[in-house]
Design an enzyme around this catalytic site. Sequence first.
Site, PDB file in Angstrom:
ATOM      1  N   LYS A   1       0.833  -1.200   0.000  1.00  0.00           N
ATOM      2  CA  LYS A   1       0.000   0.000   0.000  1.00  0.00           C
ATOM      3  C   LYS A   1       0.870   1.254   0.000  1.00  0.00           C
ATOM      4  O   LYS A   1       1.560   1.535   0.960  1.00  0.00           O
ATOM      5  CB  LYS A   1      -0.903   0.051   1.238  1.00  0.00           C
ATOM      6  CG  LYS A   1      -1.971   1.142   1.076  1.00  0.00           C
ATOM      7  CD  LYS A   1      -2.609   1.560   2.379  1.00  0.00           C
ATOM      8  CE  LYS A   1      -1.830   2.618   3.088  1.00  0.00           C
ATOM      9  NZ  LYS A   1      -1.780   3.925   2.387  1.00  0.00           N
TER      10      LYS A   1
ATOM     11  N   GLY B   1       7.264   4.664   8.109  1.00  0.00           N
ATOM     12  CA  GLY B   1       6.391   5.816   8.328  1.00  0.00           C
ATOM     13  C   GLY B   1       6.609   6.400   9.708  1.00  0.00           C
ATOM     14  O   GLY B   1       7.713   6.310  10.258  1.00  0.00           O
ATOM     15  N   SER B   2       5.556   6.967  10.263  1.00  0.00           N
ATOM     16  CA  SER B   2       5.697   7.682  11.532  1.00  0.00           C
ATOM     17  C   SER B   2       5.853   6.721  12.702  1.00  0.00           C
ATOM     18  O   SER B   2       5.370   5.592  12.681  1.00  0.00           O
ATOM     19  CB  SER B   2       4.471   8.558  11.768  1.00  0.00           C
ATOM     20  OG  SER B   2       3.312   7.763  11.895  1.00  0.00           O
ATOM     21  N   THR B   3       6.527   7.189  13.725  1.00  0.00           N
ATOM     22  CA  THR B   3       6.734   6.400  14.946  1.00  0.00           C
ATOM     23  C   THR B   3       5.392   6.085  15.596  1.00  0.00           C
ATOM     24  O   THR B   3       5.168   4.971  16.088  1.00  0.00           O
ATOM     25  CB  THR B   3       7.656   7.175  15.906  1.00  0.00           C
ATOM     26  OG1 THR B   3       8.910   7.363  15.243  1.00  0.00           O
ATOM     27  CG2 THR B   3       7.894   6.416  17.197  1.00  0.00           C
ATOM     28  N   GLU B   4       4.495   7.056  15.539  1.00  0.00           N
ATOM     29  CA  GLU B   4       3.168   6.875  16.129  1.00  0.00           C
ATOM     30  C   GLU B   4       2.444   5.665  15.515  1.00  0.00           C
ATOM     31  O   GLU B   4       1.969   4.772  16.225  1.00  0.00           O
ATOM     32  CB  GLU B   4       2.391   8.158  15.841  1.00  0.00           C
ATOM     33  CG  GLU B   4       1.036   8.280  16.434  1.00  0.00           C
ATOM     34  CD  GLU B   4       0.265   9.411  15.728  1.00  0.00           C
ATOM     35  OE1 GLU B   4       0.873  10.184  14.955  1.00  0.00           O
ATOM     36  OE2 GLU B   4      -0.945   9.480  15.958  1.00  0.00           O
TER      37      GLU B   4
ATOM     38  N   GLY C   1       3.813   3.313  13.699  1.00  0.00           N
ATOM     39  CA  GLY C   1       4.653   2.136  13.928  1.00  0.00           C
ATOM     40  C   GLY C   1       4.330   1.470  15.258  1.00  0.00           C
ATOM     41  O   GLY C   1       4.218   0.245  15.346  1.00  0.00           O
TER      42      GLY C   1
ATOM     43  N   GLU D   1      10.504   0.837  10.101  1.00  0.00           N
ATOM     44  CA  GLU D   1      11.498   1.884   9.851  1.00  0.00           C
ATOM     45  C   GLU D   1      10.791   3.206  10.102  1.00  0.00           C
ATOM     46  O   GLU D   1       9.921   3.606   9.331  1.00  0.00           O
ATOM     47  CB  GLU D   1      12.027   1.753   8.414  1.00  0.00           C
ATOM     48  CG  GLU D   1      13.399   2.317   8.260  1.00  0.00           C
ATOM     49  CD  GLU D   1      13.368   3.727   7.747  1.00  0.00           C
ATOM     50  OE1 GLU D   1      13.286   4.648   8.592  1.00  0.00           O
ATOM     51  OE2 GLU D   1      13.374   3.904   6.528  1.00  0.00           O
TER      52      GLU D   1
ATOM     53  N   CYS E   1      13.766  10.444   6.641  1.00  0.00           N
ATOM     54  CA  CYS E   1      13.828   9.916   8.017  1.00  0.00           C
ATOM     55  C   CYS E   1      15.231  10.031   8.590  1.00  0.00           C
ATOM     56  O   CYS E   1      15.398  10.256   9.780  1.00  0.00           O
ATOM     57  CB  CYS E   1      13.350   8.472   8.051  1.00  0.00           C
ATOM     58  SG  CYS E   1      14.076   7.477   6.759  1.00  0.00           S
TER      59      CYS E   1
ATOM     60  N   GLU F   1      10.806  15.146  15.348  1.00  0.00           N
ATOM     61  CA  GLU F   1      11.061  15.128  13.916  1.00  0.00           C
ATOM     62  C   GLU F   1      10.180  16.193  13.257  1.00  0.00           C
ATOM     63  O   GLU F   1       8.959  16.168  13.412  1.00  0.00           O
ATOM     64  CB  GLU F   1      10.716  13.740  13.374  1.00  0.00           C
ATOM     65  CG  GLU F   1      11.078  13.555  11.929  1.00  0.00           C
ATOM     66  CD  GLU F   1      10.849  12.107  11.470  1.00  0.00           C
ATOM     67  OE1 GLU F   1       9.749  11.584  11.680  1.00  0.00           O
ATOM     68  OE2 GLU F   1      11.783  11.521  10.896  1.00  0.00           O
TER      69      GLU F   1
HETATM   70  P1  NAI Z   1       2.015   7.851   8.568  1.00  0.00           P
HETATM   71  O1  NAI Z   1       2.858   6.962   9.406  1.00  0.00           O
HETATM   72  O2  NAI Z   1       0.612   8.139   9.014  1.00  0.00           O
HETATM   73  O3  NAI Z   1       1.900   7.235   7.077  1.00  0.00           O
HETATM   74  C1  NAI Z   1       2.800   6.293   6.525  1.00  0.00           C
HETATM   75  C2  NAI Z   1       2.010   5.191   5.838  1.00  0.00           C
HETATM   76  O4  NAI Z   1       1.260   4.482   6.823  1.00  0.00           O
HETATM   77  C3  NAI Z   1       0.995   5.665   4.815  1.00  0.00           C
HETATM   78  O5  NAI Z   1       0.942   4.727   3.764  1.00  0.00           O
HETATM   79  C4  NAI Z   1      -0.313   5.640   5.598  1.00  0.00           C
HETATM   80  O6  NAI Z   1      -1.456   5.493   4.792  1.00  0.00           O
HETATM   81  C5  NAI Z   1      -0.125   4.432   6.468  1.00  0.00           C
HETATM   82  N1  NAI Z   1      -0.905   4.427   7.706  1.00  0.00           N
HETATM   83  C6  NAI Z   1      -1.402   5.478   8.400  1.00  0.00           C
HETATM   84  N2  NAI Z   1      -2.049   5.057   9.491  1.00  0.00           N
HETATM   85  C7  NAI Z   1      -1.966   3.710   9.505  1.00  0.00           C
HETATM   86  C8  NAI Z   1      -2.437   2.694  10.400  1.00  0.00           C
HETATM   87  N3  NAI Z   1      -3.099   2.999  11.497  1.00  0.00           N
HETATM   88  N4  NAI Z   1      -2.151   1.407  10.105  1.00  0.00           N
HETATM   89  C9  NAI Z   1      -1.450   1.080   9.009  1.00  0.00           C
HETATM   90  N5  NAI Z   1      -0.995   1.997   8.123  1.00  0.00           N
HETATM   91  C10 NAI Z   1      -1.244   3.299   8.373  1.00  0.00           C
HETATM   92  O7  NAI Z   1       2.813   9.191   8.349  1.00  0.00           O
HETATM   93  P2  NAI Z   1       2.206  10.634   7.945  1.00  0.00           P
HETATM   94  O8  NAI Z   1       0.972  10.904   8.759  1.00  0.00           O
HETATM   95  O9  NAI Z   1       2.116  10.683   6.489  1.00  0.00           O
HETATM   96  O10 NAI Z   1       3.362  11.591   8.429  1.00  0.00           O
HETATM   97  C11 NAI Z   1       3.452  12.003   9.792  1.00  0.00           C
HETATM   98  C12 NAI Z   1       4.884  12.132  10.223  1.00  0.00           C
HETATM   99  O11 NAI Z   1       5.513  10.870  10.192  1.00  0.00           O
HETATM  100  C13 NAI Z   1       5.750  12.992   9.329  1.00  0.00           C
HETATM  101  O12 NAI Z   1       5.615  14.340   9.620  1.00  0.00           O
HETATM  102  C14 NAI Z   1       7.114  12.452   9.661  1.00  0.00           C
HETATM  103  O13 NAI Z   1       7.597  13.040  10.838  1.00  0.00           O
HETATM  104  C15 NAI Z   1       6.878  10.986   9.907  1.00  0.00           C
HETATM  105  N6  NAI Z   1       7.194  10.167   8.723  1.00  0.00           N
HETATM  106  C16 NAI Z   1       8.335   9.435   8.717  1.00  0.00           C
HETATM  107  C17 NAI Z   1       8.676   8.712   7.596  1.00  0.00           C
HETATM  108  C18 NAI Z   1       9.918   7.910   7.533  1.00  0.00           C
HETATM  109  O14 NAI Z   1      10.457   7.731   6.452  1.00  0.00           O
HETATM  110  N7  NAI Z   1      10.394   7.349   8.616  1.00  0.00           N
HETATM  111  C19 NAI Z   1       7.856   8.732   6.388  1.00  0.00           C
HETATM  112  C20 NAI Z   1       6.635   9.476   6.510  1.00  0.00           C
HETATM  113  C21 NAI Z   1       6.349  10.171   7.647  1.00  0.00           C
HETATM  114 MG    MG Z   2      -0.495   9.787   9.670  1.00  0.00          MG
END
Ligand code: NAI
Ligand code: MG
Length: 480
Positions: A183, A235-238, A240, A257, A291, A388
């Site tokens: 996804k 994606g986000s730590t939250e 994760g 990650e 990241c 971050e």
């Molecule tokens: P996010 O963690 O919400 O999104 C990343 C992916 O996870 C997207 O594909 C999203 O649709 C999916 N996702 C969202 N909620 C989910 C859930 N409950 N269960 C499974 N999948 C889910 O990140 P977001 O909201 O786009 O960005 C927020 C912050 O996260 C950013 O400001 C940044 O600080 C951090 N981030 C870190 C990344 C990294 O490479 N480590 C990449 C993206 C964001």
């Molecule tokens: Mg999010």
Amino acid sequence: MAKWTYSEAPESTDVVSIKDTYDLFIGGGWVAPESGDYFKTINPATEEVLAAISMADEQDVDKAVSAAREAARPWQRLAPSQRAKYIFRIARVVQERSRELAVLESMNGGKPIKESRDVDVPLVAAHFFYYAGWADKLEYAFPGRRAKPLGVAGQIIPWNFPLLMLAWKIAPALATGNTVVLKPAETTPLTALAFAEIVQQVELPPGVVNIITGAGATGAALVKHPRVHKIAFTGSTEVGKEIQRTVAGTGKHLSLELGGKAANIVFDDAALDQAVEGVVNGIFFNQGHVCCAGSRLLVQEGIAERFLDKLKRRLGTLRLGDPLDKNTDIGAINSRDQLEKIKRLVGIGVEEGAEIYQPPCEVPERGFWFPPTVLMGVSQSHRVAQEEIFGPVLSVMTFRTPDEAVEKANNTPFGLSAGVWTEKGSRILWMADRLDAGVVWANTFNRFDPGSPFGGFKESGFGREGGRHGLEPYLDLEPL
Ligand code: NAI
Ligand code: MG
């Protein structure tokens, strides 16, 4: 200060053809979403709508997982050298279609074409080439152990390196004999959907790779699905942490990650002009949506003033604007939400007492933009030193001794990467031993290679992607 002027040099968009509407890619074909719901994906530099994208719900996720399950047995039974051929073919087609993929990535995500063309897409091809090489050599990767695929891998990726994160996830999964439901992030689905076309083009057996689009709820349904054997998330730590709670006790394999707050540490014996370039690349590459971005500058006290003068002067030469212009250094912020987050955190930094520097910078009227920003006089307890920001914002702190540099660098909940700038090799090794970071760069930053494992400590997650280590999260390793 004199500033170079440049004529416009826009990359042509003729090379991409974007459909009005995209269905889900399941079992080798395009399938309309059960819900009938579609959402719009835009170009963040212009706010123009590019396409309507399917919103997959639980039923769609179930369909995709079933397709992946059905494909798993025959895919596992295929001779490993045959699996390798498919992965090689993917790499070759990525190369053939590289210009198209780069333009599409920049249109949908806002990153400068210079980066999507010279960094993202070449690394995507390199990653598939690299893992194609491992597919028939697993017995050498893990001598004395039998390497068994896990089954269906559910993979959830972010928006900052859409196609590259897809490659980091799909290449090792296929090389190890797993099938995939991936996804992409809601703001950047287009290159993953173009990749689905590539999957068709190389005639990968139907169901081996399935691409389902949607938002957080779609990802959550994939995580929860009982027939998924492995979850790989970036994606986000939250989110994760939430995923980790969901899979606890289910026996599902998990790799995460997550975020970072890397220190770029500049000692007084460093080649300062090179270090300035490294610091600029560390935080302004991909608008800081990275990241492992070097979002904290730790500079040794004796050279701090001189270094910051050089840095500010360099910032004045960065060009912000049209991501498709070949001269652009800083493109668009990926989404309105991310722009709001950056603004809020920078506001908090200033309230907490940081001194802000932004070079004079014209910002386009439409789209999402944030100028390159330096926050000086930041202390350890400031939120902008701990959280971050994920934008083009550098927090500056100073140190006096190597011990103090290590203590400050490690004083965050994260541990993904770090940079050390010094002319002394012994000091580099001494620092690398002590820094809690998955990757430590020395006299460089943001260097990636498919042969080199990448991943974090602490709240930056666990599991490694890249290298031989990157095979492990997709395997059950049993004694022979
Ligand atoms: P996010 O963690 O919400 O999104 C990343 C992916 O996870 C997207 O594909 C999203 O649709 C999916 N996702 C969202 N909620 C989910 C859930 N409950 N269960 C499974 N999948 C889910 O990140 P977001 O909201 O786009 O960005 C927020 C912050 O996260 C950013 O400001 C940044 O600080 C951090 N981030 C870190 C990344 C990294 O490479 N480590 C990449 C993206 C964001
Ligand atoms: Mg999010």
